[in-house]
Design a protein around this motif. Structure first.
Motif, short mmCIF file in Angstrom:
data_model
loop_
_atom_site.label_atom_id
_atom_site.label_comp_id
_atom_site.label_asym_id
_atom_site.label_seq_id
_atom_site.Cartn_x
_atom_site.Cartn_y
_atom_site.Cartn_z
N ALA A 295 0.82 -1.21 0.00
CA ALA A 295 0.00 0.00 0.00
C ALA A 295 0.86 1.26 0.00
CB ALA A 295 -0.94 0.00 1.21
N VAL A 296 1.92 1.26 0.80
CA VAL A 296 2.81 2.43 0.85
C VAL A 296 3.55 2.58 -0.47
CG1 VAL A 296 4.91 3.33 1.90
CG2 VAL A 296 3.07 2.50 3.36
N THR A 297 3.97 1.47 -1.06
CA THR A 297 4.66 1.52 -2.35
C THR A 297 3.74 2.08 -3.42
OG1 THR A 297 5.94 -0.44 -1.73
CG2 THR A 297 5.96 0.18 -4.05
N VAL A 298 2.49 1.63 -3.42
CA VAL A 298 1.50 2.16 -4.36
C VAL A 298 1.34 3.67 -4.18
CG1 VAL A 298 -0.98 2.23 -4.88
CG2 VAL A 298 0.19 0.03 -4.67
N SER A 299 1.25 4.12 -2.94
CA SER A 299 1.06 5.54 -2.66
C SER A 299 2.24 6.37 -3.18
CB SER A 299 0.88 5.75 -1.16
OG SER A 299 0.66 7.10 -0.85
N VAL A 300 3.45 5.89 -2.96
CA VAL A 300 4.64 6.62 -3.43
C VAL A 300 4.68 6.66 -4.95
CG1 VAL A 300 7.17 6.61 -3.52
CG2 VAL A 300 6.00 6.19 -1.35
N LEU A 301 4.36 5.54 -5.58
CA LEU A 301 4.36 5.51 -7.05
C LEU A 301 3.27 6.41 -7.62
CD1 LEU A 301 5.05 1.73 -7.80
CD2 LEU A 301 6.58 3.66 -8.20
N GLU A 302 2.11 6.46 -6.95
CA GLU A 302 1.06 7.38 -7.38
C GLU A 302 1.54 8.83 -7.31
OE1 GLU A 302 -3.13 5.08 -6.25
OE2 GLU A 302 -2.14 6.37 -4.77
N SER A 303 2.23 9.17 -6.23
CA SER A 303 2.76 10.53 -6.08
C SER A 303 3.78 10.85 -7.16
CB SER A 303 3.39 10.71 -4.69
OG SER A 303 2.44 10.59 -3.67
N LEU A 304 4.63 9.87 -7.45
CA LEU A 304 5.66 10.06 -8.47
C LEU A 304 5.03 10.26 -9.85
CD1 LEU A 304 8.60 10.01 -9.48
CD2 LEU A 304 8.40 7.52 -9.63
N LEU A 305 4.08 9.39 -10.19
CA LEU A 305 3.43 9.49 -11.50
C LEU A 305 2.66 10.80 -11.64
CD1 LEU A 305 2.12 5.81 -11.83
CD2 LEU A 305 3.88 6.89 -13.25
N SER A 306 1.99 11.21 -10.57
CA SER A 306 1.25 12.47 -10.60
C SER A 306 2.19 13.65 -10.78
CB SER A 306 0.43 12.64 -9.32
OG SER A 306 -0.54 11.62 -9.21
N PHE A 307 3.35 13.58 -10.14
CA PHE A 307 4.35 14.64 -10.26
C PHE A 307 4.85 14.73 -11.70
CE2 PHE A 307 8.70 16.19 -10.24
CZ PHE A 307 8.64 17.30 -9.41
N VAL A 308 5.17 13.58 -12.30
CA VAL A 308 5.69 13.57 -13.67
C VAL A 308 4.63 14.04 -14.65
CG1 VAL A 308 6.66 12.13 -15.51
CG2 VAL A 308 7.34 11.75 -13.14
N SER A 309 3.37 13.67 -14.40
CA SER A 309 2.28 14.07 -15.29
C SER A 309 2.00 15.55 -15.19
CB SER A 309 1.02 13.27 -14.96
OG SER A 309 -0.05 13.66 -15.78
N GLY A 310 2.07 16.10 -13.97
CA GLY A 310 1.79 17.52 -13.76
C GLY A 310 0.31 17.77 -13.53
N PRO A 311 -0.06 19.03 -13.31
CA PRO A 311 -1.45 19.38 -13.02
C PRO A 311 -2.39 18.96 -14.15
CG PRO A 311 0.00 21.24 -12.60
CD PRO A 311 0.83 20.20 -13.32
N GLU A 312 -3.63 18.72 -13.81
CA GLU A 312 -4.62 18.35 -14.81
C GLU A 312 -4.85 19.51 -15.78
OE1 GLU A 312 -7.37 15.20 -12.32
OE2 GLU A 312 -8.12 17.18 -12.82
N ALA A 313 -5.23 19.15 -16.99
CA ALA A 313 -5.48 20.18 -18.01
C ALA A 313 -6.61 21.10 -17.59
CB ALA A 313 -5.83 19.50 -19.34
N GLU A 314 -6.49 22.36 -17.97
CA GLU A 314 -7.50 23.34 -17.59
C GLU A 314 -8.88 23.01 -18.19
OE1 GLU A 314 -6.22 27.20 -18.56
OE2 GLU A 314 -4.52 27.21 -17.18
#
Length: 277
Positions: free
Chosen positions: A168-187
């Motif tokens: 669960a913690v690994t999933v959470s960290v990977l989610e944070s990493l992927l979200s960071f690389v993707s960046g904010p959602e499109a306007e």
């Protein structure tokens, strides 16, 4: 979810140093997950690396092997084994996303060094943004796959509980990493929100805008989009600095992710060895 401190014959003594180290690392990672800057993500990746190294040690203990070999644990063990493979797949997606973004970043830097002014630059910028769109699509699919790993049911022994908490913690960290690389959602997605939702999330949006200042990858993309609209040379001058920061950020995340990938493989091999005993 069961507590680490529950008594069970399926786990080595709760005073066992490996168990204590896993618990300590889990608590540390949970407390650090509210931050999602490149620096904090690097620290979280290091923490998850250590976590899976201890998991490999835990799986080598006779008591753990005995617990996991019990018939009533088969379904949970199979779920964890499937989960470990999915984590490896998501890590591969993240590695590919970082590599593709880095290559585009380096190419854009090279073009900026050779050219002066804005003439002919718009096409190269659009290529970068098109590449980022493909990266975000792959990341979106990976994030959906991670969501499927949540909320597993069934009663478990302590070893299973620990392994699920690590997952669960690994999933959470990977989610944070992927979200960071993707960046904010499109306007454009904002237009689909209701008025109530907009008002409710005003503070959250403001917080995300502040956080973007520490997201080197998102900063590059925002500046490029501004340049496409304005063709202003000031954006190009700002961009050169941001591209350097982004490349450095990506390099650090790549190194941390590569080490995690190797640790996940070792932990999976240890798991498979337990099942084959």
């Amino acid at each position: 979810m069961a507590s680490f401190h529950a008594r069970s014959n399926s786990l080595p003594s709760r005073q066992h140093p490996i168990t204590s180290q896993i618990e300590e690392n889990l608590n540390r990672l949970r407390s650090s997950q509210s931050a999602s800057t490149s620096s904090s993500l690097g620290q979280q990746l290091n923490g998850v690396q250590d976590l899976h190294e201890y998991v490999e040690m835990l799986l080598q203990l006779p008591q753990s092997q005995q617990a996991l070999s019990q018939e009533h644990q088969r379904k949970s063990v199979e779920q964890l084994l499937d989960g470990s493979l999915l984590l490896l797949d998501v890590c591969s997606t993240a590695k590919d996303a970082l590599l593709q973004t880095k290559e585009c970043t380096q190419q854009l830097q090279s073009i900026l060094r050779r050219r002066r002014g804005v003439e002919g630059l718009s096409g190269e910028v659009r290529k970068y943004l098109t590449s980022r769109k493909a990266v975000k699509k792959a990341i979106c699919k990976a994030l959906k796959n991670l969501k499927n790993m949540e909320n597993k049911d069934g009663e478990n022994g302590d070893v299973i509980t620990i392994l699920r908490q690590v997952e669960a913690v690994t999933v959470s960290v990977l989610e944070s990493l992927l979200s960071f690389v993707s960046g904010p959602e499109a306007e454009s997605k904002m237009s689909r929100w209701s008025l109530v939702s907009k008002l409710t999330h005003q503070k959250k949006v403001a917080s995300e805008e502040d956080e973007q200042n520490t997201n080197e990858i998102a900063n590059v993309e925002a500046t490029l989009r501004s340049f496409v609209k304005s063709q202003n040379i000031k954006h190009v001058e700002k961009l050169q600095n941001e591209l350097q920061n982004s490349e450095s950020c990506i390099q650090d995340l790549e190194e941390g992710l590569e080490t995690l990938f190797r640790r996940l493989i070792k932990a999976r091999v240890a798991f498979l060895n337990v099942l084959n005993c």
